[in-house]
Scaffold this motif. Sequence first.
Motif, short mmCIF file in Angstrom:
data_model
loop_
_atom_site.label_atom_id
_atom_site.label_comp_id
_atom_site.label_asym_id
_atom_site.label_seq_id
_atom_site.Cartn_x
_atom_site.Cartn_y
_atom_site.Cartn_z
N UNK A 116 24.98 39.50 54.47
CA UNK A 116 25.64 38.97 55.66
C UNK A 116 25.82 37.46 55.51
N UNK A 117 26.80 36.90 56.21
CA UNK A 117 26.95 35.44 56.19
C UNK A 117 25.67 34.71 56.63
N UNK A 118 24.93 35.28 57.57
CA UNK A 118 23.69 34.66 58.03
C UNK A 118 22.65 34.63 56.92
N UNK A 119 22.52 35.70 56.15
CA UNK A 119 21.58 35.72 55.03
C UNK A 119 21.95 34.66 53.99
N UNK A 120 23.24 34.57 53.70
CA UNK A 120 23.71 33.60 52.71
C UNK A 120 23.50 32.17 53.22
N UNK A 121 23.79 31.95 54.50
CA UNK A 121 23.59 30.63 55.10
C UNK A 121 22.14 30.20 55.01
N UNK A 122 21.22 31.11 55.27
CA UNK A 122 19.79 30.81 55.18
C UNK A 122 19.42 30.41 53.75
N UNK A 123 19.95 31.16 52.78
CA UNK A 123 19.70 30.85 51.36
C UNK A 123 20.18 29.44 51.04
N UNK A 124 21.38 29.11 51.47
CA UNK A 124 21.96 27.79 51.17
C UNK A 124 21.16 26.69 51.87
N UNK A 125 20.83 26.87 53.13
CA UNK A 125 20.09 25.85 53.88
C UNK A 125 18.74 25.57 53.23
N UNK A 126 18.10 26.61 52.73
CA UNK A 126 16.81 26.43 52.03
C UNK A 126 17.02 25.77 50.67
N UNK A 127 18.10 26.17 49.95
CA UNK A 127 18.39 25.56 48.64
C UNK A 127 18.55 24.05 48.74
N UNK A 128 19.27 23.59 49.77
CA UNK A 128 19.53 22.16 49.89
C UNK A 128 18.45 21.42 50.67
#
Length: 180
Positions: free
Chosen positions: A155-167
Motif C-alpha cells: 500500500x502507499x502507506x506501507x511504502x511511505x513508512x519505509x521511505x520516512x524511516x529510510x530518510x
Amino acid sequence: MDGSELLVIGGRSGVGKSSVANALHALLRDADVRHAVIEGDALDLAWPPPWEHRLSMRNLAAVWANYRELGYHRLVYTNTVSVLEADELAAAMGDGPRISGVLLTAADEVVDARLAGRESGDELAAHVERSARAARRLHADAPAWMPRVATDGRTPTEIARTIAELVGWVSADHPGPAAR
C-alpha cells in the motif's frame, strides 16, 4: 534544524509516486513533521513543453523560496526523473539542502494495470511505452546510493513508512518530535 532537506521520489509512470507522496504527507502530518510536497510535473505542465527553458527549476526556486520564508525546511519532490536531477533540484532550492531520495520500482504488469486504470486507447499505449522506456533509463542511470523501493503488492502507506524511516524523518518506535 540547521539546513533544508530534499527528498526526491522518482520512478516510471504508474509506479505510485503521487499516491506514495500523498501517503507520506499524511504520515508526516500525523507525526507533526513540518514539510512541503511538490509534484514536479505541475511546475512545467504546458503546451508546448517549456523544458528547454528549465521552467520547472525556475518555478521550484520561486515556490521553495515562499515555503522557506514561512519556516519550512523539508521538501518532498516527486517527478519521474527527479532521482536523476537531485543536484539540480537542490541548486534550484538555493539553500544547500541535504539530498536523499528513493527510486520506486514495480513490475511491468503491475504498472500496466495501474496505467490502464487511468488511461485508455492510444493514450494508454503511449503511456505504457513511455513508462517502460523510463524504467530502463532510471534503472541504468539512477545513482547507486539511491535506494530502490518496490511498490508491487504494497500500500502507499506501507511504502511511505519505509521511505520516512529510510530518510530519518520518523522512526519505527517514535514517529514524532525527534523528526521535527
